[in-house]
Design a protein around this motif. Structure first.
Motif, PDB file in Angstrom:
ATOM      1  N   SER A 194       2.977  -1.581 -11.140  1.00 42.14           N
ATOM      2  CA  SER A 194       3.933  -2.666 -11.202  1.00 42.14           C
ATOM      3  C   SER A 194       3.214  -3.997 -11.402  1.00 42.14           C
ATOM      4  N   TYR A 217       3.914   3.250  -7.064  1.00 39.34           N
ATOM      5  CA  TYR A 217       4.852   2.247  -7.575  1.00 39.34           C
ATOM      6  C   TYR A 217       4.156   0.909  -7.819  1.00 39.34           C
ATOM      7  N   LYS A 256       3.732   7.377  -2.715  1.00 33.91           N
ATOM      8  CA  LYS A 256       4.784   6.883  -3.606  1.00 33.91           C
ATOM      9  C   LYS A 256       4.733   5.344  -3.705  1.00 33.91           C
TER      10      LYS A 256
END
Lengths: 185, 185, 185, 185
Positions: A98, A94, A90
């Motif tokens: 990003s 992310y 995860k």
DNA sequence: AATGAATGAGAATTCATTCAT
DNA sequence: AATGAATGAATTCTCATTCAT
């Protein structure tokens, strides 16, 4: 991430992007306004000041991590290894999506010496991150070891995000994540 | 570090301190001037612009690392393990005495997206660091492994310096250094 | 023009060039210094201030015109027509070789409203120019006519020098000179 | 000139005045602000930079001349002579009421060598002036002659405006205008 | 809520000038 | 005479913030 966006939330999201790419000082209220289709003064109808807006951005990210990532440490049916894998995946997902790396990490160095309000929130975020990993590792390797490993993992993750951004190359970050997962058998 | 300081060098040292503590934007030419016992405009007698001064600061640090630390990789009588220990001890000593963490690391996040001149120098510094560790590890663990470990070490070191600064606690950094030394038997 | 150049004179000549090309405000003491192979502060050993230096430049040109051009009005063996031709040819030659037009003319507009010292010198120069032409024309066309023509000639000459510079084309100036010569039969 | 002034226009008019009297370098943004009853920084709300403001001033004047004066060249019921008289009278009236002479002329000498943006606009203005006179004269005296006379008229007008300002005496300018009108029978 | 204008504090930078050496 | 460093005032421009509409 929520589907319906309040104006407030939309400003926060746009601001997060700008803060990550240009830093705190490098992001002007005018730039934020423009990104939101507003004039700079209008931001003040939603946030009292640039500092408060930045704080809300930090909290917004922190909350997302709490709900989507840190909570994995207490997601019951999973084994420690499964938790660690899911957590790390995860995190990887992310930050790969990003642009600009980790806002909290970026802000650490720019504002932590000069702005206690923001610093507190940044500390809270990293402590929560550390704590989650500690919770995952403790049953397997004991308190002391887990404590040390947790902090190392946060440090190494942040360092590799920084290098990922600097080199414009995600390999260091991906390798780092593999190493983390391999910590548990 | 030299005992006799030219004026130029003294300005650089004072500036490094300010840049580390307050960041690039947060450090004004007036503040640098004041720290040097000069009026703000006088700095321009020695450096063409704030940007150039900042670049000289980065180069100054980079040169120090080359001479005092990175060069350890080629210091012949030493074994790989000895090199790694010495290298890590020197890094530890430098950053424990360096209020404000790592200037290059700090700048990475604040200016790298906005200032190619400074970014290039930062990249060069981290690449040189990586390369040095690679040279130390390669004879023991082979090219591929050494490459990966080198980048991880740089990332983890930077990350732990960042947390050291944020938490105002040097433990994460010291633990990290132990882990690095234990990489080689 | 003299063969032997004192340092003082050499500074004046370099300054005239810079003032013509970049204007009064646009010319810095540092630029003058550099053009003279000196450091900016050193100019002050020769001239008390920028203003005084500029005044010396104006006087230097004025003196040159007095000696080489305005004096033609009283050069006895010549006829009025011959004087007018010689005068005009000399003026033409001077300004065709003078990159940047007429310093006195340039300064008129930049400085005359703000600097009485320089203004006085500029007025003196143009009055002397006018007077010379007046002296040449008077025997042929009478006082009143000569007075009016003289001022027109000075105005038209300055205007055409200005356009020559602006258009980077000497034709307007050359045509103007022909017209002046044709004033006398 | 319009009675109702937008803020933008009012700033331009105040700026034109200051630029004419003190020149480009001699006019500070603070002075412009003060003249407008604003604080210096507020000017930037309306104009991006001093340079852009100056350019707008030049364009403002150019537009006024196009509409009120240059257009006379094509005002149909008039004869060439009538056009020339009207044109010249309008020019005279404008500059007699214009403290500080001709902004475009002033700027020619101060900034044309250093600022291409402003220079282009200045050239355009003088070329348009020249072209208008050319159009008026051509039917009467032919192309070649009209071309030469047009440029002479512009030069002589500018030169006499310069002297008018320097001598603080409008006579040279008025005489010059009479001469222009007498060009056509 | 939004806008456009304005504010005031402060930023980097420039520059004429001075002065000890 | 010349230099290099320093000064102090000024200049352009930026920016977070406020406010009347």
């Amino acid at each position: 991430m929520p589907v319906i966006k309040t104006d407030r939330e939309s400003i926060i999201q746009k601001s997060i992007h700008l803060f990550k790419v240009h830093g705190y000082s490098g992001t002007t209220m005018a730039a934020i306004g423009e990104a939101c289709g507003l004039i700079k003064g209008s931001i003040y109808h939603h946030f009292k000041s640039k500092e408060v807006l930045a704080l809300e951005c930090l909290k917004y990210i922190h909350e997302y991590f709490e709900k989507e990532i840190f909570s994995i440490a207490h997601r019951e049916p999973l084994s420690s290894k499964e938790k660690l894998i899911l957590f790390t995946k995860k995190v990887e997902k992310y930050f790969l999506n990003s642009e600009g790396g980790c806002l909290l990490g970026n802000f650490t160095l720019e504002v932590s010496n000069n702005n206690p309000l923001l610093k507190n929130e940044i500390v809270a975020y990293f402590k929560a991150w550390e704590e989650s990993i500690y919770e995952i590792l403790r049953p397997e390797i004991g308190k002391k070891e887990a404590k040390e490993k947790a902090i190392q993992i946060v440090a190494a993750t942040q360092g590799s995000i920084m290098l990922m951004r600097l080199y414009e190359n995600s390999k260091p970050f991906k390798i780092q994540n593999k190493v983390i997962i391999d910590l548990l058998p």
